[in-house]
Motif scaffolding. Structure first.
Motif, PDB file in Angstrom:
ATOM      1  N   LEU A  88       0.837   7.502  10.959  1.00 35.89           N
ATOM      2  CA  LEU A  88       1.001   8.787  11.637  1.00 35.89           C
ATOM      3  C   LEU A  88       1.224   9.862  10.601  1.00 35.89           C
ATOM      4  O   LEU A  88       1.965   9.659   9.635  1.00 35.89           O
ATOM      5  CB  LEU A  88       2.212   8.762  12.582  1.00 35.89           C
ATOM      6  CG  LEU A  88       2.102   7.927  13.830  1.00 35.89           C
ATOM      7  CD1 LEU A  88       3.422   7.905  14.571  1.00 35.89           C
ATOM      8  CD2 LEU A  88       1.020   8.446  14.736  1.00 35.89           C
ATOM      9  N   THR A  89       0.575  11.009  10.790  1.00 43.33           N
ATOM     10  CA  THR A  89       0.806  12.151   9.914  1.00 43.33           C
ATOM     11  C   THR A  89       1.127  13.363  10.774  1.00 43.33           C
ATOM     12  O   THR A  89       0.616  13.496  11.885  1.00 43.33           O
ATOM     13  CB  THR A  89      -0.425  12.462   9.034  1.00 43.33           C
ATOM     14  OG1 THR A  89      -1.550  12.733   9.866  1.00 43.33           O
ATOM     15  CG2 THR A  89      -0.731  11.317   8.094  1.00 43.33           C
ATOM     16  N   TRP A 117      -3.135   4.294  -1.896  1.00 42.58           N
ATOM     17  CA  TRP A 117      -3.071   3.779  -3.261  1.00 42.58           C
ATOM     18  C   TRP A 117      -2.671   2.315  -3.248  1.00 42.58           C
ATOM     19  O   TRP A 117      -1.881   1.891  -2.410  1.00 42.58           O
ATOM     20  CB  TRP A 117      -2.018   4.549  -4.064  1.00 42.58           C
ATOM     21  CG  TRP A 117      -2.166   6.026  -4.036  1.00 42.58           C
ATOM     22  CD1 TRP A 117      -1.697   6.875  -3.084  1.00 42.58           C
ATOM     23  CD2 TRP A 117      -2.812   6.842  -5.011  1.00 42.58           C
ATOM     24  NE1 TRP A 117      -2.020   8.176  -3.403  1.00 42.58           N
ATOM     25  CE2 TRP A 117      -2.696   8.185  -4.576  1.00 42.58           C
ATOM     26  CE3 TRP A 117      -3.478   6.576  -6.204  1.00 42.58           C
ATOM     27  CZ2 TRP A 117      -3.223   9.243  -5.299  1.00 42.58           C
ATOM     28  CZ3 TRP A 117      -4.006   7.632  -6.921  1.00 42.58           C
ATOM     29  CH2 TRP A 117      -3.874   8.942  -6.474  1.00 42.58           C
ATOM     30  N   SER A 118      -3.179   1.567  -4.213  1.00 45.62           N
ATOM     31  CA  SER A 118      -2.683   0.203  -4.412  1.00 45.62           C
ATOM     32  C   SER A 118      -1.339   0.302  -5.127  1.00 45.62           C
ATOM     33  O   SER A 118      -0.997   1.349  -5.681  1.00 45.62           O
ATOM     34  CB  SER A 118      -3.669  -0.612  -5.259  1.00 45.62           C
ATOM     35  OG  SER A 118      -3.667  -0.133  -6.596  1.00 45.62           O
ATOM     36  N   ILE A 119      -0.598  -0.749  -5.126  1.00 47.01           N
ATOM     37  CA  ILE A 119       0.723  -0.759  -5.776  1.00 47.01           C
ATOM     38  C   ILE A 119       0.583  -0.600  -7.295  1.00 47.01           C
ATOM     39  O   ILE A 119       1.518  -0.179  -7.975  1.00 47.01           O
ATOM     40  CB  ILE A 119       1.523  -2.021  -5.389  1.00 47.01           C
ATOM     41  CG1 ILE A 119       3.012  -1.832  -5.611  1.00 47.01           C
ATOM     42  CG2 ILE A 119       1.020  -3.244  -6.106  1.00 47.01           C
ATOM     43  CD1 ILE A 119       3.666  -0.878  -4.670  1.00 47.01           C
ATOM     44  N   LEU A 173       0.852  -1.174   0.000  1.00 43.92           N
ATOM     45  CA  LEU A 173       0.000   0.000   0.000  1.00 43.92           C
ATOM     46  C   LEU A 173       0.894   1.232   0.000  1.00 43.92           C
ATOM     47  O   LEU A 173       1.920   1.266   0.660  1.00 43.92           O
ATOM     48  CB  LEU A 173      -0.863  -0.021   1.267  1.00 43.92           C
ATOM     49  CG  LEU A 173      -1.895   1.049   1.448  1.00 43.92           C
ATOM     50  CD1 LEU A 173      -3.052   0.833   0.480  1.00 43.92           C
ATOM     51  CD2 LEU A 173      -2.426   0.995   2.875  1.00 43.92           C
ATOM     52  N   LEU A 174       0.499   2.236  -0.763  1.00 42.02           N
ATOM     53  CA  LEU A 174       1.217   3.506  -0.774  1.00 42.02           C
ATOM     54  C   LEU A 174       0.326   4.559  -0.146  1.00 42.02           C
ATOM     55  O   LEU A 174      -0.877   4.575  -0.364  1.00 42.02           O
ATOM     56  CB  LEU A 174       1.566   3.919  -2.205  1.00 42.02           C
ATOM     57  CG  LEU A 174       2.484   2.991  -2.985  1.00 42.02           C
ATOM     58  CD1 LEU A 174       2.556   3.429  -4.439  1.00 42.02           C
ATOM     59  CD2 LEU A 174       3.860   2.974  -2.371  1.00 42.02           C
ATOM     60  N   ALA A 175       0.922   5.445   0.633  1.00 43.19           N
ATOM     61  CA  ALA A 175       0.170   6.527   1.256  1.00 43.19           C
ATOM     62  C   ALA A 175       0.812   7.843   0.865  1.00 43.19           C
ATOM     63  O   ALA A 175       2.040   7.951   0.790  1.00 43.19           O
ATOM     64  CB  ALA A 175       0.162   6.372   2.773  1.00 43.19           C
ATOM     65  N   SER A 176      -0.021   8.843   0.610  1.00 43.04           N
ATOM     66  CA  SER A 176       0.500  10.176   0.297  1.00 43.04           C
ATOM     67  C   SER A 176      -0.263  11.205   1.121  1.00 43.04           C
ATOM     68  O   SER A 176      -1.458  11.082   1.343  1.00 43.04           O
ATOM     69  CB  SER A 176       0.371  10.469  -1.203  1.00 43.04           C
ATOM     70  OG  SER A 176      -0.979  10.405  -1.621  1.00 43.04           O
TER      71      SER A 176
END
Length: 173
Positions: A49-50, A15-17, A2-5
């Motif tokens: 965490l953000t 996002w999915s890979i 999983l990608l996080a932005s």
């Protein structure tokens, strides 16, 4: 995988890979978030965490969502919010063995926090040793006056929704 932005609009996108958008999140309206400037996860990607430009840290629980992202009941829950710095957070990470979060700010300070409660342990360079076992003392840094806010289960996080407002005059309304 999983990608996080994190984005200037306070939005977190997962996002999915393959590059497909899976989820958009906004921090709970109870804490001012502002533009997000840093993010990290634990080693199992269950906690996100953000950090924000206003110095806030937000803790999200993603465990149930990652088990089955297609099930609507498996939501990502915002668990905790606290003011870590009076200025922008530029970096943060979780040290899981000691259960602490380390935050850094543009003010030049690096601080230690309890990962589950947001309690302040101290800053790097202080004269006393860190006491990571005592989470009962509610102390704060000198430039922060807000204690951590636990987000209750009934408080829903804000999910970005598409709303269409047609520009049609309705004389009855």
């Amino acid at each position: 995988p999983l990608l996080a932005s994190a984005h200037e609009s306070s939005c977190i996108r997962l996002w999915s890979i393959q590059g497909n958008l899976m989820k958009e999140l906004l921090p709970f309206a109870g804490c001012p978030s502002g533009p997000l400037t840093a993010l990290c996860t634990d080693i199992f990607t269950k906690i996100l965490l953000t950090g924000s430009k206003e110095g806030y840290i937000f803790r999200w629980n993603m465990a149930s969502f990652l088990e089955d992202s297609r099930n609507i009941k498996n939501a990502i829950k915002e668990e905790l919010c606290w003011r870590a710095h009076a200025a922008e957070v530029v970096d943060l990470f979780i040290e899981e063995e000691k259960n602490v979060v380390v935050t850094a700010s543009i003010d030049g300070s690096v601080r230690l926090w309890h990962a589950r409660t947001g309690y302040y342990f101290g800053f790097f360079g202080q004269a006393r040793k860190f006491d990571l076992t005592d989470t009962s003392r509610l102390i704060l840094p000198s430039d922060v006056s807000d204690f951590s806010a636990i987000i209750k289960e009934e408080s829903k996080y804000t999910e970005k929704k598409k709303i269409i407002y047609p520009l049609i005059l309705d004389r009855d309304k």
